[in-house]
Design a protein around this motif. Structure first.
Motif, PDB file in Angstrom:
ATOM      1  N   GLN A 367      15.291  35.732 -33.254  1.00  0.00           N
ATOM      2  CA  GLN A 367      15.755  34.991 -34.428  1.00  0.00           C
ATOM      3  C   GLN A 367      17.269  35.055 -34.562  1.00  0.00           C
ATOM      4  O   GLN A 367      17.914  34.072 -34.942  1.00  0.00           O
ATOM      5  N   VAL A 368      17.851  36.205 -34.256  1.00  0.00           N
ATOM      6  CA  VAL A 368      19.307  36.344 -34.313  1.00  0.00           C
ATOM      7  C   VAL A 368      19.962  35.369 -33.348  1.00  0.00           C
ATOM      8  O   VAL A 368      20.933  34.680 -33.680  1.00  0.00           O
ATOM      9  N   ALA A 369      19.421  35.287 -32.130  1.00  0.00           N
ATOM     10  CA  ALA A 369      19.991  34.391 -31.129  1.00  0.00           C
ATOM     11  C   ALA A 369      19.803  32.930 -31.517  1.00  0.00           C
ATOM     12  O   ALA A 369      20.674  32.085 -31.259  1.00  0.00           O
ATOM     13  N   ALA A 370      18.672  32.627 -32.151  1.00  0.00           N
ATOM     14  CA  ALA A 370      18.334  31.236 -32.458  1.00  0.00           C
ATOM     15  C   ALA A 370      19.007  30.699 -33.714  1.00  0.00           C
ATOM     16  O   ALA A 370      18.945  29.492 -33.971  1.00  0.00           O
ATOM     17  N   ARG A 371      19.647  31.547 -34.471  1.00  0.00           N
ATOM     18  CA  ARG A 371      20.250  31.080 -35.714  1.00  0.00           C
ATOM     19  C   ARG A 371      21.296  30.003 -35.430  1.00  0.00           C
ATOM     20  O   ARG A 371      22.073  30.123 -34.492  1.00  0.00           O
ATOM     21  N   PRO A 372      21.331  28.943 -36.234  1.00  0.00           N
ATOM     22  CA  PRO A 372      22.296  27.862 -35.993  1.00  0.00           C
ATOM     23  C   PRO A 372      23.737  28.378 -35.945  1.00  0.00           C
ATOM     24  O   PRO A 372      24.099  29.317 -36.657  1.00  0.00           O
ATOM     25  N   THR A 373      24.543  27.738 -35.107  1.00  0.00           N
ATOM     26  CA  THR A 373      25.929  28.169 -34.945  1.00  0.00           C
ATOM     27  C   THR A 373      26.934  27.185 -35.524  1.00  0.00           C
ATOM     28  O   THR A 373      28.123  27.463 -35.527  1.00  0.00           O
ATOM     29  N   ALA A 374      26.485  26.040 -35.983  1.00  0.00           N
ATOM     30  CA  ALA A 374      27.418  25.013 -36.445  1.00  0.00           C
ATOM     31  C   ALA A 374      28.025  25.335 -37.802  1.00  0.00           C
ATOM     32  O   ALA A 374      28.948  24.684 -38.245  1.00  0.00           O
ATOM     33  N   ALA A 375      27.500  26.334 -38.473  1.00  0.00           N
ATOM     34  CA  ALA A 375      28.020  26.711 -39.789  1.00  0.00           C
ATOM     35  C   ALA A 375      27.898  28.211 -39.930  1.00  0.00           C
ATOM     36  O   ALA A 375      27.295  28.886 -39.109  1.00  0.00           O
ATOM     37  N   GLU A 376      28.500  28.759 -40.981  1.00  0.00           N
ATOM     38  CA  GLU A 376      28.369  30.175 -41.247  1.00  0.00           C
ATOM     39  C   GLU A 376      26.892  30.498 -41.449  1.00  0.00           C
ATOM     40  O   GLU A 376      26.129  29.667 -41.946  1.00  0.00           O
TER      41      GLU A 376
END
Length: 580
Positions: A367-376
């Motif tokens: 889940q940590v890896a999959a969290r979206p990166t386009a925003a905080e």
């Protein structure tokens, strides 16, 4: 444990705001998984950072994270104008927590909350002094069994400098670390960019538009390094009409005096060198080169691993060279997904060399890896809450959240106003029964939180300290507070505070349970769900402790125990058996 440094100049210390309230008998500091702040005052400056602790009530290994040139603050953000949000260090810390390891990370001096002091010159030596101080303070914590260091890119160089100065860790995680002279770094980064631009008019146009400064570096890095070696502090050059100005050459001289590849020889403990096959900041082959140098220096505890298809930050890359190069210099690579395999590789190595007593949660690593990166990173939504942002809840009228497995019934009266009508109504609050009583969350604020404990009649919990202070209000019933062997009867309306590290014990020598309300001046839980998961795990651990002989009831103590003698004085019916 660490305490807050005082303004009057007591010994250097970290403030670890670690755990939510727990009534455990003579156990280490509370094990509730937390994200907590610390401050460290040093000659180099005022350093602020974050501590993460997983579910555990025993000492655990802790990893100190030292960010590289891309990570300006404790979370791994990069403050270059126009750069997309980045949270590489926060993710790494969360992956470690999910794997059962603690972590400490901090803002680099001059970024975030960390401020330069009178001795700060911006040199690598200054950064190494800061890293050494954090490592030294971490070693003093009773919560940590071993201290490791994860050096991200240039952070690995800083970690080695700290080790050379005499502050070593028990193990090292070297993430995308350079193992060569400064010239090899400039050639790989900027020399390659100059070659890329020269390969076609379209690439040349892109480089001149999007990476002009780096393009000039690629054409002039050799005279730049010669200027540094000659003792100059600034280098200037004209690159086809572009004025290149590079300051801070003192750091280049530090690299010449202590070449990164030779500096690894100071590491005499287990080392993992981790790299990505598509790293365009540091050659991937340098991971194996680090191991070879360590082996040659007599360290046979070194391992390298290269993760397929990821870049310097262990984010996935596009297939084509053009897109990879452009994303690297435009920093849009920050938007790419992180690769869970990198976290798992790191954790697998830790499990082998530095086992943790804490339980690991592989699905959370994913889940940590999959969290979206386009925003905080978005805040965790509590179970039972709606999708409406908190600031617009009840904007058109009162709204009620029903009780769930993890949350109490709450009324949103107006935007920013939450109400729990009766914290003592077990039908409308969520809680977990434990040997310390029924415990459950109430409210989570932006910077504070509250929960309750309904302590059963006859309960006994010996004195034990907590790493964070609390304010505790007695709502219902009577009970006995114990500290330093001194006892005081608490009753409805009584409020008390305990400070960090102050041992306190809890006894209920009366026929009725006692309900207490605990206030924390910091938000230590990300969500009610996380808190409840912790409580469920804690309930099982307490049962095991009880089975092993730890008393949780007054009747389990010797007849002449001070707690039972005091119970007879404050409750004449105590020996009748009604309260124990």
């Amino acid at each position: 444990m660490f305490a807050r440094p005082g303004a009057s100049g007591p010994p250097l210390s970290l403030l670890l705001l670690i755990a939510a309230f727990s009534l455990a008998n003579q156990r280490p500091a509370e094990a509730h998984p937390t994200e907590s702040a610390f401050r460290l005052d040093l000659p180099q400056g005022e350093v602020h950072g974050t501590v993460l602790i997983p579910h555990v009530d025993r000492r655990i290994p802790c990893v100190v994270l030292i960010g590289g040139s891309l990570s300006h603050d404790r979370n791994g953000r990069n403050f270059t104008p126009g750069a997309p949000p980045r949270d590489a260090l926060a993710r790494l810390a969360e992956a470690l927590q999910a794997g059962g390891y603690g972590s400490i990370r901090y803002d680099r001096i001059g970024y975030g909350q960390s401020k330069p002091g009178p001795q700060w010159k911006g040199a690598y030596a200054d950064e190494a002094a800061v890293a050494a101080a954090v490592i030294q303070q971490a070693r003093k914590s009773r919560d940590f069994s071993q201290i490791l260091v994860a050096g991200e890119s240039a952070g690995a160089y800083v970690a080695c400098l700290a080790a050379k100065s005499g502050t070593s860790a028990d193990g090292y995680l070297l993430l995308g670390a350079l193992c060569g002279p400064a010239e090899s770094l400039y050639a790989y980064n900027f020399g390659c960019l100059a070659e890329f631009a020269a390969s076609s008019p379209e690439r040349q146009k892109w480089a001149e538009s999007k990476a002009r400064y780096q393009l000039a570096l690629g054409r002039h890095y050799r005279p730049l390094l010669a200027a540094a070696a000659a003792g100059q502090d600034e280098f200037r050059a004209d690159d086809q009409g572009f004025s290149l100005v590079v300051g801070g050459l003192a750091r280049r001289r530090e690299e010449l005096a202590d070449p990164p590849d030779e500096l690894f020889r100071v590491l005499k403990v287990p080392v993992l060198a981790l790299a990505g096959t598509a790293d365009r900041n540091v050659p991937p082959a340098h991971a194996a080169r680090i191991v070879a140098i360590l082996n040659e220096a007599g360290n046979q505890q070194a391992t390298s691993r290269v993760i397929e298809g990821v870049d310097h930050s262990f984010q996935r890359v596009p297939a084509g060279e053009d897109e990879q190069v452009r994303e690297r210099f435009e920093l849009t690579s920050f938007r790419r997904p992180y690769e869970a395999k990198a976290y798992h590789a790191l954790l697998d190595w830790l499990y082998e060399h530095f086992p943790t007593p804490a339980e690991g949660y592989p699905e959370r690593v994913e889940q940590v890896a999959a969290r979206p990166t386009a925003a905080e990173p978005p805040p965790t939504k509590a179970a039972g809450s709606t999708d409406k942002p908190s600031e617009v809840r009840a904007a058109s009228g009162p709204e009620t959240d029903p009780k769930t497995e993890d949350t109490p019934q709450r009324l949103h009266l107006a935007p920013g106003i939450q109400v729990i009508n009766d914290i003592g109504d077990a039908e409308k609050t969520a809680g977990v029964p434990t040997l310390e009583g029924r415990i459950g969350p109430l409210l989570l604020g932006d910077g504070c939180q509250a929960h309750f404990i309904d302590m059963p009649a006859g309960m006994f919990v010996g004195e034990h300290p907590h790493s964070t202070e609390s304010l505790i209000f007695t709502v219902r019933g009577k009970w006995v507070l114990c500290s330093a062997g001194r006892r005081h009867v608490m009753q409805p309306g009584t409020l008390f505070r305990f400070g960090p590290g102050t041992p306190t014990g809890y006894e209920v020598p009366f026929a009725e349970s006692a309900l207490i309300l605990i206030f924390k001046g910091d938000r230590l839980s990300k969500s009610e769900n996380e808190f409840m998961e912790y409580l469920r795990g804690m309930a099982g651990r307490l049962e095991k402790e009880h089975a092993a002989g730890t008393p949780f009831l007054l009747k389990e103590l010797a007849a002449d125990h001070p707690a039972r003698e005091f119970a007879r004085r404050v409750n004449p019916q105590f020996d009748s058996g009604e309260a124990h």
